[in-house]
Scaffold this motif. Structure first.
Motif, PDB file in Angstrom:
ATOM      1  N   GLY A   1      27.559  -5.659  29.229  1.00  0.00           N
ATOM      2  CA  GLY A   1      27.209  -4.984  27.993  1.00  0.00           C
ATOM      3  C   GLY A   1      26.793  -5.901  26.863  1.00  0.00           C
ATOM      4  N   ILE A   2      26.763  -7.206  27.118  1.00  0.00           N
ATOM      5  CA  ILE A   2      26.398  -8.165  26.072  1.00  0.00           C
ATOM      6  C   ILE A   2      25.108  -8.897  26.437  1.00  0.00           C
ATOM      7  CG2 ILE A   2      27.113 -10.244  24.801  1.00  0.00           C
ATOM      8  CD1 ILE A   2      30.002  -9.309  25.144  1.00  0.00           C
ATOM      9  N   ASN A   3      25.125  -9.581  27.582  1.00  0.00           N
ATOM     10  CA  ASN A   3      23.939 -10.340  27.987  1.00  0.00           C
ATOM     11  C   ASN A   3      23.619 -10.177  29.465  1.00  0.00           C
ATOM     12  OD1 ASN A   3      26.100 -11.779  29.021  1.00  0.00           O
ATOM     13  ND2 ASN A   3      25.181 -13.781  28.620  1.00  0.00           N
ATOM     14  N   ASP A   4      24.253  -9.209  30.142  1.00  0.00           N
ATOM     15  CA  ASP A   4      24.058  -9.089  31.586  1.00  0.00           C
ATOM     16  C   ASP A   4      22.635  -8.676  31.961  1.00  0.00           C
ATOM     17  OD1 ASP A   4      25.026  -6.778  30.260  1.00  0.00           O
ATOM     18  OD2 ASP A   4      25.364  -5.779  32.161  1.00  0.00           O
ATOM     19  N   HIS A   5      21.858  -8.203  30.989  1.00  0.00           N
ATOM     20  CA  HIS A   5      20.459  -7.837  31.249  1.00  0.00           C
ATOM     21  C   HIS A   5      19.533  -9.056  31.183  1.00  0.00           C
ATOM     22  CE1 HIS A   5      21.021  -7.905  26.916  1.00  0.00           C
ATOM     23  NE2 HIS A   5      19.718  -8.050  26.780  1.00  0.00           N
ATOM     24  N   GLU A   6      20.074 -10.229  30.879  1.00  0.00           N
ATOM     25  CA  GLU A   6      19.238 -11.412  30.678  1.00  0.00           C
ATOM     26  C   GLU A   6      19.177 -12.337  31.886  1.00  0.00           C
ATOM     27  OE1 GLU A   6      18.844 -13.358  26.825  1.00  0.00           O
ATOM     28  OE2 GLU A   6      20.598 -12.226  26.168  1.00  0.00           O
ATOM     29  N   ALA A   7      19.751 -11.946  32.991  1.00  0.00           N
ATOM     30  CA  ALA A   7      19.766 -12.834  34.153  1.00  0.00           C
ATOM     31  C   ALA A   7      18.348 -13.247  34.551  1.00  0.00           C
ATOM     32  CB  ALA A   7      20.481 -12.167  35.322  1.00  0.00           C
ATOM     33  N   VAL A   8      17.460 -12.285  34.682  1.00  0.00           N
ATOM     34  CA  VAL A   8      16.091 -12.583  35.116  1.00  0.00           C
ATOM     35  C   VAL A   8      15.317 -13.365  34.048  1.00  0.00           C
ATOM     36  CG1 VAL A   8      13.868 -11.555  35.751  1.00  0.00           C
ATOM     37  CG2 VAL A   8      15.985 -10.705  36.791  1.00  0.00           C
ATOM     38  N   PRO A   9      15.341 -12.955  32.777  1.00  0.00           N
ATOM     39  CA  PRO A   9      14.645 -13.758  31.765  1.00  0.00           C
ATOM     40  C   PRO A   9      15.151 -15.196  31.669  1.00  0.00           C
ATOM     41  CG  PRO A   9      15.158 -11.591  30.880  1.00  0.00           C
ATOM     42  CD  PRO A   9      15.843 -11.691  32.211  1.00  0.00           C
ATOM     43  N   LEU A  10      16.447 -15.394  31.809  1.00  0.00           N
ATOM     44  CA  LEU A  10      16.987 -16.750  31.756  1.00  0.00           C
ATOM     45  C   LEU A  10      16.490 -17.595  32.922  1.00  0.00           C
ATOM     46  CD1 LEU A  10      20.615 -15.960  30.575  1.00  0.00           C
ATOM     47  CD2 LEU A  10      19.123 -17.655  29.495  1.00  0.00           C
ATOM     48  N   LEU A  11      16.447 -17.010  34.101  1.00  0.00           N
ATOM     49  CA  LEU A  11      15.961 -17.775  35.241  1.00  0.00           C
ATOM     50  C   LEU A  11      14.469 -18.068  35.095  1.00  0.00           C
ATOM     51  CD1 LEU A  11      16.346 -19.200  37.857  1.00  0.00           C
ATOM     52  CD2 LEU A  11      16.284 -17.004  39.068  1.00  0.00           C
ATOM     53  N   ASN A  12      13.697 -17.109  34.622  1.00  0.00           N
ATOM     54  CA  ASN A  12      12.271 -17.372  34.394  1.00  0.00           C
ATOM     55  C   ASN A  12      12.078 -18.503  33.394  1.00  0.00           C
ATOM     56  OD1 ASN A  12      10.698 -15.654  36.061  1.00  0.00           O
ATOM     57  ND2 ASN A  12      11.252 -13.882  34.802  1.00  0.00           N
ATOM     58  N   TYR A  13      12.873 -18.501  32.341  1.00  0.00           N
ATOM     59  CA  TYR A  13      12.791 -19.550  31.323  1.00  0.00           C
ATOM     60  C   TYR A  13      13.031 -20.919  31.952  1.00  0.00           C
ATOM     61  CZ  TYR A  13      13.891 -22.142  27.033  1.00  0.00           C
ATOM     62  OH  TYR A  13      13.907 -23.070  26.017  1.00  0.00           O
ATOM     63  N   CYS A  14      14.045 -21.009  32.809  1.00  0.00           N
ATOM     64  CA  CYS A  14      14.373 -22.285  33.444  1.00  0.00           C
ATOM     65  C   CYS A  14      13.311 -22.699  34.464  1.00  0.00           C
ATOM     66  CB  CYS A  14      15.750 -22.189  34.104  1.00  0.00           C
ATOM     67  SG  CYS A  14      17.102 -22.065  32.920  1.00  0.00           S
ATOM     68  N   LEU A  15      12.809 -21.749  35.217  1.00  0.00           N
ATOM     69  CA  LEU A  15      11.779 -22.072  36.206  1.00  0.00           C
ATOM     70  C   LEU A  15      10.533 -22.629  35.532  1.00  0.00           C
ATOM     71  CD1 LEU A  15      12.081 -18.954  38.555  1.00  0.00           C
ATOM     72  CD2 LEU A  15      12.865 -21.288  39.043  1.00  0.00           C
ATOM     73  N   GLU A  16      10.161 -22.061  34.397  1.00  0.00           N
ATOM     74  CA  GLU A  16       8.961 -22.507  33.692  1.00  0.00           C
ATOM     75  C   GLU A  16       9.095 -23.937  33.186  1.00  0.00           C
ATOM     76  OE1 GLU A  16       8.565 -19.636  30.616  1.00  0.00           O
ATOM     77  OE2 GLU A  16       7.949 -18.011  31.982  1.00  0.00           O
ATOM     78  N   ARG A  17      10.317 -24.392  32.946  1.00  0.00           N
ATOM     79  CA  ARG A  17      10.536 -25.706  32.334  1.00  0.00           C
ATOM     80  C   ARG A  17      11.158 -26.721  33.276  1.00  0.00           C
ATOM     81  NH1 ARG A  17      10.468 -21.663  29.152  1.00  0.00           N
ATOM     82  NH2 ARG A  17       9.649 -21.810  27.016  1.00  0.00           N
ATOM     83  N   GLY A  18      11.462 -26.306  34.489  1.00  0.00           N
ATOM     84  CA  GLY A  18      12.046 -27.237  35.446  1.00  0.00           C
ATOM     85  C   GLY A  18      13.530 -27.469  35.253  1.00  0.00           C
ATOM     86  N   TYR A  19      14.201 -26.586  34.518  1.00  0.00           N
ATOM     87  CA  TYR A  19      15.648 -26.684  34.358  1.00  0.00           C
ATOM     88  C   TYR A  19      16.338 -26.008  35.544  1.00  0.00           C
ATOM     89  CZ  TYR A  19      14.282 -27.304  29.403  1.00  0.00           C
ATOM     90  OH  TYR A  19      13.701 -27.713  28.227  1.00  0.00           O
ATOM     91  N   GLU A  20      17.580 -26.393  35.812  1.00  0.00           N
ATOM     92  CA  GLU A  20      18.359 -25.770  36.883  1.00  0.00           C
ATOM     93  C   GLU A  20      19.429 -24.880  36.271  1.00  0.00           C
ATOM     94  OE1 GLU A  20      19.872 -28.156  40.008  1.00  0.00           O
ATOM     95  OE2 GLU A  20      17.940 -29.102  40.447  1.00  0.00           O
ATOM     96  N   LEU A  21      19.377 -23.598  36.606  1.00  0.00           N
ATOM     97  CA  LEU A  21      20.287 -22.619  36.027  1.00  0.00           C
ATOM     98  C   LEU A  21      21.483 -22.387  36.930  1.00  0.00           C
ATOM     99  CD1 LEU A  21      20.849 -20.528  33.798  1.00  0.00           C
ATOM    100  CD2 LEU A  21      19.397 -18.917  35.051  1.00  0.00           C
ATOM    101  N   ARG A  22      22.665 -22.321  36.320  1.00  0.00           N
ATOM    102  CA  ARG A  22      23.897 -22.007  37.034  1.00  0.00           C
ATOM    103  C   ARG A  22      24.563 -20.816  36.351  1.00  0.00           C
ATOM    104  NH1 ARG A  22      21.738 -25.246  39.683  1.00  0.00           N
ATOM    105  NH2 ARG A  22      22.501 -27.212  40.565  1.00  0.00           N
ATOM    106  N   PHE A  23      24.719 -19.728  37.080  1.00  0.00           N
ATOM    107  CA  PHE A  23      25.482 -18.590  36.567  1.00  0.00           C
ATOM    108  C   PHE A  23      26.941 -18.776  36.963  1.00  0.00           C
ATOM    109  CE2 PHE A  23      21.211 -16.734  36.913  1.00  0.00           C
ATOM    110  CZ  PHE A  23      21.095 -16.136  35.663  1.00  0.00           C
ATOM    111  N   ILE A  24      27.843 -18.575  36.020  1.00  0.00           N
ATOM    112  CA  ILE A  24      29.273 -18.799  36.247  1.00  0.00           C
ATOM    113  C   ILE A  24      30.026 -17.505  35.979  1.00  0.00           C
ATOM    114  CG2 ILE A  24      31.282 -20.195  35.642  1.00  0.00           C
ATOM    115  CD1 ILE A  24      29.372 -22.288  34.502  1.00  0.00           C
ATOM    116  N   GLU A  25      30.850 -17.089  36.930  1.00  0.00           N
ATOM    117  CA  GLU A  25      31.695 -15.928  36.665  1.00  0.00           C
ATOM    118  C   GLU A  25      32.614 -16.211  35.484  1.00  0.00           C
ATOM    119  OE1 GLU A  25      32.271 -13.763  41.031  1.00  0.00           O
ATOM    120  OE2 GLU A  25      33.781 -15.173  40.317  1.00  0.00           O
TER     121      GLU A  25
END
Length: 301
Positions: free
Chosen positions: A137-161
Motif C-alpha cells: 500500500g506504499i510502494n509495492d506498485h513500483e517494483a517494475v518502474p524501479l527495475l526499469n530504472y536500474c536496467l537503463e543505468r546498469g545498476y543492480e537491484l535487490r528487493f528485500i523482504e
C-alpha cells in the motif's frame, strides 16, 4: 526510522577510528574475513570514513571493501571513497516518487540520492547496487518502474523482504510483501530465469537473469526463504559489540575488553567465542521469536 529520529549514542561509547581499524585488522589478518562492509545508521556521517576505508583497503590479505548508504551525500564523497580503495556501494532506495520518498524518509532528498547513484557509477564503484523494500500500500506498485530504472543505468537491484527490525516494533508478517509476490510482479513485465546458484555462494540474494541477461535482479527472502545455513556474516556495531546474527538478542562486548588492555590474541578469541554460539537460524517463524531491541539503523545491514 520514526520522524523524530533515534537517540544518538554518546561519543565516548563509539569506537574511535583507530579502534575500528584495529578490530577490522584482527578480523582480516587472524579470522579470515575477506569482505568488510561499512554500514549504519549512515556511514557517510562519519567524518573519518575516507581514512578508515583507506586503512582497511591497505590490509593484507586485501579485503573487498564496500559501503551501504542512504545515498544522501554520496555525490560529494564517491570519488574520494573510490580513490581510498572502496570497491562498491549499496544504496537504499525504496521509491522513485518524490512524495513517497518524503513520506518514508521524512526528508525531500530523492534528487540527492539519485545524484549519489550517478556519482558512484562515475567513480567506478561498480556494480552500483540498490536495496529496495516493498511495503504494501506504499510502494509495492513500483517494483517494475524501479527495475526499469536500474536496467537503463546498469545498476543492480535487490528487493528485500521487510524484516522485523523497525524502531517502532510494528512489523507484521501479513503486511510484508513476500519474495514470491515480488517475483510474480516482476514476471508480469520481464522474463526472469534463475542465475547460477553456485555463484550465489553465501550471498543473501537469489539472482535472476532479466531477459536472458546479462542484467540481473536479486530477491532477498530473509523471512520466507531464509539462508541461515549459508550465512557467513558477523556484525561489529559502532559501539564495539559483536552480533553473530542480524536478529541476535545478545551481543559480545569487544570495546570494554579492548579499552581494558586486551591484546589482539584475546580479542580474536573473544570474537571467535561470539561466533561459536551462533544459533542455527533466526527463528522468525517460531512463535517464541523476539525482535531485537536494536533496530536496523543501529545494527547495520
Amino acid at each position: 526510522m520514526p520522524p523524530e529520529g533515534l537517540e544518538w549514542l554518546p561519543k565516548p561509547e563509539l569506537l574511535t577510528a583507530d579502534e575500528i581499524v584495529r578490530l577490522v585488522t584482527i578480523g582480516v589478518e587472524r579470522l579470515g574475513i575477506t569482505e568488510v562492509r561499512y554500514t549504519g545508521g549512515e556511514p557517510l556521517l562519519r567524518r573519518e570514513l575516507v581514512d578508515i576505508v583507506t586503512r582497511t583497503a591497505m590490509l593484507r590479505p586485501a579485503p573487498q571493501v564496500s559501503l551501504t548508504t542512504n545515498g544522501i551525500g554520496l555525490s560529494r564523497t564517491a570519488a574520494a571513497l573510490a580513490e581510498a580503495g572502496l570497491h562498491r556501494v549499496n544504496v537504499s532506495l525504496d521509491t522513485l516518487d518524490r512524495e513517497t520518498f518524503k513520506t518514508l524518509a521524512h526528508r525531500d532528498r530523492l534528487t540527492d540520492v539519485l545524484e549519489g547513484l550517478a556519482a558512484a557509477d562515475a567513480a567506478g564503484l561498480r556494480p552500483v547496487k540498490i536495496n529496495t523494500v516493498l511495503m504494501r500500500g506504499i510502494n509495492d506498485h513500483e517494483a517494475v518502474p524501479l527495475l526499469n530504472y536500474c536496467l537503463e543505468r546498469g545498476y543492480e537491484l535487490r528487493f528485500i523482504e521487510q524484516m522485523p527490525l523497525d524502531a517502532q516494533h510494528g512489523w507484521r508478517r501479513e503486511n510484508m510483501i513476500t519474495a514470491d509476490e515480488i517475483l510474480a510482479r516482476l514476471r508480469d513485465a520481464f522474463e526472469l530465469t534463475d542465475d547460477d546458484p553456485v555463484e550465489r555462494g553465501s550471498a543473501p540474494a537469489e539472482l535472476f537473469l532479466v531477459g536472458g541477461g546479462p542484467a540481473r535482479v536479486g530477491v532477498i527472502g530473509s523471512v520466507t526463504r531464509p539462508f541461515c545455513g549459508a550465512c557467513d556474516r558477523v556484525r561489529l556495531t559502532a559501539d564495539g559489540q559483536i552480533r553473530n546474527c542480524l536478529f541476535a538478542t545478545d551481543e559480545s562486548d569487544l570495546r570494554a575488553a579492548m579499552r581494558s588492555g586486551a591484546g589482539d590474541d584475546e580479542l580474536a578469541e573473544r570474537w571467535l567465542a561470539a561466533v561459536r554460539i551462533k544459533k542455527a537460524g533466526h527463528g522468525i517463524d517460531d512463535p517464541a521469536f523476539l525482535q531485537p531491541a536494536r533496530p536496523m539503523s543501529a545494527i547495520g545491514g
